[in-house]
Design a protein around this motif. Structure first.
Motif, PDB file in Angstrom:
ATOM      1  N   HIS A  85      -0.344  15.144  63.654  1.00  0.00           N
ATOM      2  CA  HIS A  85      -1.650  14.684  63.183  1.00  0.00           C
ATOM      3  C   HIS A  85      -1.686  14.663  61.650  1.00  0.00           C
ATOM      4  O   HIS A  85      -2.283  13.762  61.052  1.00  0.00           O
ATOM      5  CB  HIS A  85      -2.781  15.548  63.747  1.00  0.00           C
ATOM      6  CG  HIS A  85      -4.091  14.856  63.697  1.00  0.00           C
ATOM      7  ND1 HIS A  85      -4.389  13.756  64.468  1.00  0.00           N
ATOM      8  CD2 HIS A  85      -5.180  15.069  62.926  1.00  0.00           C
ATOM      9  CE1 HIS A  85      -5.599  13.330  64.185  1.00  0.00           C
ATOM     10  NE2 HIS A  85      -6.109  14.111  63.244  1.00  0.00           N
TER      11      HIS A  85
ATOM     12  N   LYS B 249      -5.375   8.435  66.242  1.00  0.00           N
ATOM     13  CA  LYS B 249      -6.218   9.526  66.737  1.00  0.00           C
ATOM     14  C   LYS B 249      -5.379  10.486  67.561  1.00  0.00           C
ATOM     15  O   LYS B 249      -4.265  10.145  67.968  1.00  0.00           O
ATOM     16  CB  LYS B 249      -7.372   8.973  67.563  1.00  0.00           C
ATOM     17  CG  LYS B 249      -6.978   8.236  68.822  1.00  0.00           C
ATOM     18  CD  LYS B 249      -8.203   7.692  69.535  1.00  0.00           C
ATOM     19  CE  LYS B 249      -7.863   6.984  70.809  1.00  0.00           C
ATOM     20  NZ  LYS B 249      -7.183   7.783  71.808  1.00  0.00           N
TER      21      LYS B 249
ATOM     22  N   VAL C  26     -14.177  11.881  60.673  1.00  0.00           N
ATOM     23  CA  VAL C  26     -14.328  13.078  61.492  1.00  0.00           C
ATOM     24  C   VAL C  26     -15.410  12.803  62.527  1.00  0.00           C
ATOM     25  O   VAL C  26     -16.541  12.459  62.181  1.00  0.00           O
ATOM     26  CB  VAL C  26     -14.680  14.305  60.631  1.00  0.00           C
ATOM     27  CG1 VAL C  26     -14.813  15.551  61.504  1.00  0.00           C
ATOM     28  CG2 VAL C  26     -13.630  14.518  59.542  1.00  0.00           C
TER      29      VAL C  26
ATOM     30  N   CYS D  83     -10.363  12.457  63.337  1.00  0.00           N
ATOM     31  CA  CYS D  83     -10.153  13.888  63.463  1.00  0.00           C
ATOM     32  C   CYS D  83     -11.364  14.475  64.167  1.00  0.00           C
ATOM     33  O   CYS D  83     -12.450  13.907  64.129  1.00  0.00           O
ATOM     34  CB  CYS D  83     -10.012  14.542  62.080  1.00  0.00           C
ATOM     35  SG  CYS D  83      -8.561  14.008  61.154  1.00  0.00           S
TER      36      CYS D  83
ATOM     37  N   THR E  69      -9.919  21.374  62.727  1.00  0.00           N
ATOM     38  CA  THR E  69     -10.488  20.190  62.065  1.00  0.00           C
ATOM     39  C   THR E  69     -10.797  20.498  60.607  1.00  0.00           C
ATOM     40  O   THR E  69     -10.556  19.661  59.731  1.00  0.00           O
ATOM     41  CB  THR E  69     -11.750  19.716  62.806  1.00  0.00           C
ATOM     42  OG1 THR E  69     -11.402  19.450  64.170  1.00  0.00           O
ATOM     43  CG2 THR E  69     -12.318  18.456  62.171  1.00  0.00           C
TER      44      THR E  69
ATOM     45  N   GLU F 198      -7.698  20.101  58.737  1.00  0.00           N
ATOM     46  CA  GLU F 198      -7.344  18.687  58.569  1.00  0.00           C
ATOM     47  C   GLU F 198      -8.179  18.040  57.467  1.00  0.00           C
ATOM     48  O   GLU F 198      -7.663  17.249  56.673  1.00  0.00           O
ATOM     49  CB  GLU F 198      -7.546  17.935  59.887  1.00  0.00           C
ATOM     50  CG  GLU F 198      -6.568  18.356  60.964  1.00  0.00           C
ATOM     51  CD  GLU F 198      -6.965  17.903  62.358  1.00  0.00           C
ATOM     52  OE1 GLU F 198      -8.038  17.275  62.516  1.00  0.00           O
ATOM     53  OE2 GLU F 198      -6.200  18.177  63.292  1.00  0.00           O
TER      54      GLU F 198
END
Length: 136
Positions: free
Chosen positions: A83, A54, A95, A29, A104, A107
């Motif tokens: 994702h 990814k 990450v 991520c 992000t 996520e």
């Protein structure tokens, strides 16, 4: 007569991965401004034996597929959901990059809600909630 306990979807996925010999799935991520770094991390993780998932569409690069703003928004929504599917499939999250944006951050929160271990190539950018964080 007793009935077997039904497995949760998460337990079914874990059992299926075990039966198929899929042992370490990592999802990368991070901001697509770190696409080159993600590619390098994917190589390192792959050589170490991980199956790497990814993001593959960098919408920061102009393409006819998302030239129209309405199309771009619909594609972004679809890619974000894809994702999240990758996060659900993964055993762990890595990450990548020295910056954490809203997408992000979302996520990371999602992965942690699912109990996925989350590690960072730049640990100083961890937005918090260290429970469940794993370093590799």
């Amino acid at each position: 007569m007793t009935y077997p306990e039904l497995l949760t979807p998460e337990e079914k996925l874990a059992d299926s991965k075990e039966r198929l010999g899929i042992r370490d799935v990592v999802v990368l991520c991070g901001s697509m401004r770190f696409a080159a770094e993600m590619a390098e991390v994917a190589i390192v993780e792959s050589v170490a034996g991980a199956l790497v998932l990814k993001p593959d569409c960098n919408m920061k690069i102009a393409r006819p597929l998302w030239a129209d703003p309405a199309d771009a928004e619909a594609i972004k929504v679809r890619l974000d959901e894809q994702h999240r599917q990758k996060i659900r499939l993964a055993d762990r999250v890595l990450v990548v990059g020295s910056y954490i944006g809203d997408s992000t951050r979302s996520e990371i929160a999602y992965a942690r809600e699912l109990g996925k271990p989350v590690a960072f190539t730049h640990p100083e950018v961890d937005p918090g909630e260290t429970a469940g964080v794993a370093q590799r």
